[in-house]
Scaffold this motif. Structure first.
Motif, mmCIF file in Angstrom:
data_model
loop_
_atom_site.group_PDB
_atom_site.id
_atom_site.type_symbol
_atom_site.label_atom_id
_atom_site.label_comp_id
_atom_site.label_asym_id
_atom_site.label_seq_id
_atom_site.Cartn_x
_atom_site.Cartn_y
_atom_site.Cartn_z
ATOM 1 N N THR A 254 0.829 -1.214 0.000
ATOM 2 C CA THR A 254 0.000 0.000 0.000
ATOM 3 C C THR A 254 0.862 1.263 0.000
ATOM 4 O O THR A 254 0.354 2.368 0.177
ATOM 5 C CB THR A 254 -0.969 0.046 1.204
ATOM 6 N N GLY A 255 2.182 1.078 -0.218
ATOM 7 C CA GLY A 255 3.068 2.247 -0.300
ATOM 8 C C GLY A 255 2.747 3.138 -1.496
ATOM 9 O O GLY A 255 3.101 4.312 -1.521
ATOM 10 N N ASP A 256 2.048 2.557 -2.504
ATOM 11 C CA ASP A 256 1.666 3.315 -3.713
ATOM 12 C C ASP A 256 0.339 4.043 -3.543
ATOM 13 O O ASP A 256 -0.092 4.739 -4.458
ATOM 14 C CB ASP A 256 1.440 2.377 -4.916
ATOM 15 N N ASP A 257 -0.356 3.798 -2.446
ATOM 16 C CA ASP A 257 -1.678 4.415 -2.265
ATOM 17 C C ASP A 257 -1.558 5.936 -2.281
ATOM 18 O O ASP A 257 -0.571 6.489 -1.795
ATOM 19 C CB ASP A 257 -2.296 3.990 -0.925
ATOM 20 N N PHE A 258 -2.568 6.587 -2.808
ATOM 21 C CA PHE A 258 -2.540 8.052 -2.804
ATOM 22 C C PHE A 258 -3.946 8.591 -2.974
ATOM 23 O O PHE A 258 -4.889 7.852 -3.250
ATOM 24 C CB PHE A 258 -1.593 8.575 -3.887
ATOM 25 N N LEU B 159 -8.470 0.049 6.663
ATOM 26 C CA LEU B 159 -8.218 -0.321 5.267
ATOM 27 C C LEU B 159 -8.380 -1.830 5.073
ATOM 28 O O LEU B 159 -8.882 -2.267 4.034
ATOM 29 C CB LEU B 159 -6.817 0.137 4.823
ATOM 30 N N SER B 160 -7.970 -2.632 6.057
ATOM 31 C CA SER B 160 -8.135 -4.082 5.852
ATOM 32 C C SER B 160 -9.610 -4.473 5.876
ATOM 33 O O SER B 160 -10.026 -5.347 5.107
ATOM 34 C CB SER B 160 -7.298 -4.912 6.823
ATOM 35 N N GLN B 161 -10.414 -3.826 6.701
ATOM 36 C CA GLN B 161 -11.863 -4.113 6.683
ATOM 37 C C GLN B 161 -12.472 -3.716 5.339
ATOM 38 O O GLN B 161 -13.272 -4.455 4.753
ATOM 39 C CB GLN B 161 -12.570 -3.356 7.817
ATOM 40 N N VAL B 162 -12.085 -2.553 4.861
ATOM 41 C CA VAL B 162 -12.637 -2.062 3.594
ATOM 42 C C VAL B 162 -12.205 -2.972 2.437
ATOM 43 O O VAL B 162 -13.016 -3.323 1.572
ATOM 44 C CB VAL B 162 -12.167 -0.611 3.323
ATOM 45 N N THR B 163 -10.932 -3.362 2.455
ATOM 46 C CA THR B 163 -10.404 -4.211 1.382
ATOM 47 C C THR B 163 -11.144 -5.551 1.357
ATOM 48 O O THR B 163 -11.507 -6.062 0.288
ATOM 49 C CB THR B 163 -8.888 -4.427 1.575
ATOM 50 N N ALA B 164 -11.389 -6.109 2.537
ATOM 51 C CA ALA B 164 -12.114 -7.386 2.627
ATOM 52 C C ALA B 164 -13.540 -7.226 2.111
ATOM 53 O O ALA B 164 -14.065 -8.075 1.387
ATOM 54 C CB ALA B 164 -12.108 -7.878 4.078
ATOM 55 N N ARG C 37 -1.040 4.428 7.322
ATOM 56 C CA ARG C 37 -0.520 4.981 6.083
ATOM 57 C C ARG C 37 1.003 4.893 6.050
ATOM 58 O O ARG C 37 1.682 5.452 6.924
ATOM 59 C CB ARG C 37 -0.989 6.440 5.990
ATOM 60 N N VAL C 38 1.539 4.190 5.072
ATOM 61 C CA VAL C 38 2.981 4.136 4.826
ATOM 62 C C VAL C 38 3.164 4.575 3.387
ATOM 63 O O VAL C 38 2.612 3.964 2.481
ATOM 64 C CB VAL C 38 3.544 2.712 5.016
ATOM 65 N N GLU C 39 3.916 5.648 3.193
ATOM 66 C CA GLU C 39 3.975 6.244 1.861
ATOM 67 C C GLU C 39 5.373 6.123 1.256
ATOM 68 O O GLU C 39 6.339 6.605 1.834
ATOM 69 C CB GLU C 39 3.598 7.734 1.985
ATOM 70 N N THR C 40 5.459 5.487 0.103
ATOM 71 C CA THR C 40 6.740 5.384 -0.605
ATOM 72 C C THR C 40 7.059 6.720 -1.249
ATOM 73 O O THR C 40 6.275 7.234 -2.050
ATOM 74 C CB THR C 40 6.673 4.283 -1.687
ATOM 75 N N VAL D 281 12.203 6.453 0.616
ATOM 76 C CA VAL D 281 11.774 6.581 2.006
ATOM 77 C C VAL D 281 10.377 5.980 2.131
ATOM 78 O O VAL D 281 9.547 6.168 1.243
ATOM 79 C CB VAL D 281 11.720 8.085 2.393
ATOM 80 N N PHE D 282 10.124 5.243 3.197
ATOM 81 C CA PHE D 282 8.781 4.729 3.459
ATOM 82 C C PHE D 282 8.211 5.537 4.624
ATOM 83 O O PHE D 282 8.329 5.147 5.784
ATOM 84 C CB PHE D 282 8.822 3.232 3.760
ATOM 85 N N ALA D 283 7.637 6.689 4.273
ATOM 86 C CA ALA D 283 7.189 7.621 5.310
ATOM 87 C C ALA D 283 6.074 7.000 6.146
ATOM 88 O O ALA D 283 5.096 6.493 5.602
ATOM 89 C CB ALA D 283 6.723 8.920 4.655
ATOM 90 N N GLY D 284 6.236 7.037 7.442
ATOM 91 C CA GLY D 284 5.223 6.502 8.350
ATOM 92 C C GLY D 284 5.461 5.054 8.742
ATOM 93 O O GLY D 284 4.779 4.522 9.620
ATOM 94 N N ALA D 285 6.437 4.405 8.091
ATOM 95 C CA ALA D 285 6.642 2.972 8.348
ATOM 96 C C ALA D 285 6.934 2.692 9.822
ATOM 97 O O ALA D 285 6.400 1.751 10.404
ATOM 98 C CB ALA D 285 7.765 2.429 7.468
ATOM 99 N N GLU D 286 7.768 3.539 10.430
ATOM 100 C CA GLU D 286 8.191 3.252 11.805
ATOM 101 C C GLU D 286 7.016 3.317 12.790
ATOM 102 O O GLU D 286 7.031 2.664 13.825
ATOM 103 C CB GLU D 286 9.361 4.159 12.231
ATOM 104 N N ARG D 287 5.974 4.049 12.420
ATOM 105 C CA ARG D 287 4.798 4.135 13.306
ATOM 106 C C ARG D 287 3.716 3.133 12.920
ATOM 107 O O ARG D 287 2.642 3.108 13.505
ATOM 108 C CB ARG D 287 4.186 5.547 13.234
#
Ligand code: GDP
Length: 308
Positions: free
Chosen positions: A33-37, A110-115, A134-137, A165-171
């Motif tokens: 989901t790093g490509d999500d926008f 997001l996982s509920q919505v995706t399912a 949210r993890v943003e590439t 950079v994977f922004a937000g990944a650490e959180r």
């Protein structure tokens, strides 16, 4: 359960093959989901959607994204208002993003919505985002920091990439069920996806890489690169800018700490020695999937290598 880590193009091709070789309900797909926008205010999840459309049998086989037979009236009308249309979203595809955005706005994860979306499309396999956070590439280039779609679609991956950079990944945390699925999987498959921008974001979610390393089951990856270049897109260039070989050897190096077997193309058989030296067992075959027969054949080989 067969766990598959995947982006949206090469990964989806292998998933289509796997879905014909094992019961769909046995597939647990962890999508990037790093490509999500956000586009026109809508939450777009390109990789999750390509996987869902593929498994629902409605994916556009020519374009490799979107829904077969889709029309582009809404996008054309938006362009008439001066709105951006560099990211192509068809009319039927728009409905997915409208619904996703609506459900996220009501507080579903997001996982509920995706399912929910997958169920409505009749998909039996589990499609799970790597994380509900949210993890943003982001790609750092001489032209500045770019989001993935900006780099890939708008600017046609022409910028030199200095770092990713994977922004937000650490959180972030793995989506519910991901770590458990990895731990109890019969086999884990790393799809022939871009190692840095499709699998990279998944590995950046805390806990996932360690779970893969510790998994008791075989971990099998398929190379997205044959003979020095990606079968599509910039994977070879990105490997090079990350200081890795733009070949299956670079892919093996990126995954060496958790992958047992790497399927590589026959033309790269000369790299078997250096790949084996990394502790990854190479297996040369035809890794191209131009049609359903090729997807099924490669999927069967993956299952065979996994001992299934
Ligand atoms: P993305 O979200 O569109 O970047 O999706 P992926 O990362 O899953 O797919 C991109 C990768 O798929 C590229 O690196 C391609 O080289 C690879 N790819 C595309 N077609 C094929 C194929 O037929 N076989 C293999 N092995 N890889 C492929």
């Amino acid at each position: 359960v067969l766990v598959v880590l995947s982006g949206g193009t090469g990964g989806a091709k292998l998933i289509e093959g796997l879905s014909r070789e094992v019961p769909a309900a046995d597939l647990f797909i962890v999508g990037n989901t790093g490509d999500d926008f956000l586009f026109h205010g809508l939450h777009v999840s390109p990789d999750l959607d390509t996987i869902a459309y593929t498994l629902a049998g409605i994916a556009d086989p020519e374009k490799g994204w979107g829904i077969a037979g889709d029309t582009f009236v809404v996008l054309e009308r938006l362009a008439r208002y001066g709105a951006e249309d560099w990211f192509r979203i068809g009319d039927r595809d728009f409905a997915t993003h409208i619904r996703r955005t609506e459900l996220l706005g009501r507080g579903l994860t997001l996982s509920q919505v995706t399912a929910e979306l997958a169920r409505a499309l009749g998909v039996e396999a589990a499609i799970v985002p790597m994380s509900d956070q949210r993890v943003e590439t982001r790609l750092c280039t001489p032209a500045g920091e770019l989001g993935f779609q900006e780099y890939f679609v708008k600017r046609r991956w022409q910028d030199e990439v200095e770092s990713i950079v994977f922004a937000g990944a650490e959180r972030s945390a793995p989506a519910p069920g991901v770590l458990a699925a990895i731990a109890r999987a019969e086999a884990i498959v790393i799809g022939p996806s871009n190692p840095l921008t499709s699998i990279g974001p998944i590995l950046a979610v805390p806990g996932i890489r360690t779970a893969l390393r510790e998994a008791a089951s075989p971990v099998i990856a398929v190379s997205p690169i044959a003979g020095g270049a990606a079968l599509s897109g910039p994977a070879h260039r990105l490997l090079e800018s990350a200081g890795l070989e733009p070949s299956p050897l670079g892919v093996a190096r990126a995954y060496a700490d958790f992958v047992d077997t790497l399927l590589i193309d026959r033309q790269d058989a000369s790299l078997e020695g250096p790949i084996a030296a990394l502790g990854v067992e190479p297996h040369a075959t035809d890794i191209r999937m131009p049609d359903l027969a090729a997807k099924r054949r490669l999927a069967r080989l993956v299952l065979e290598v996994a001992g299934l």
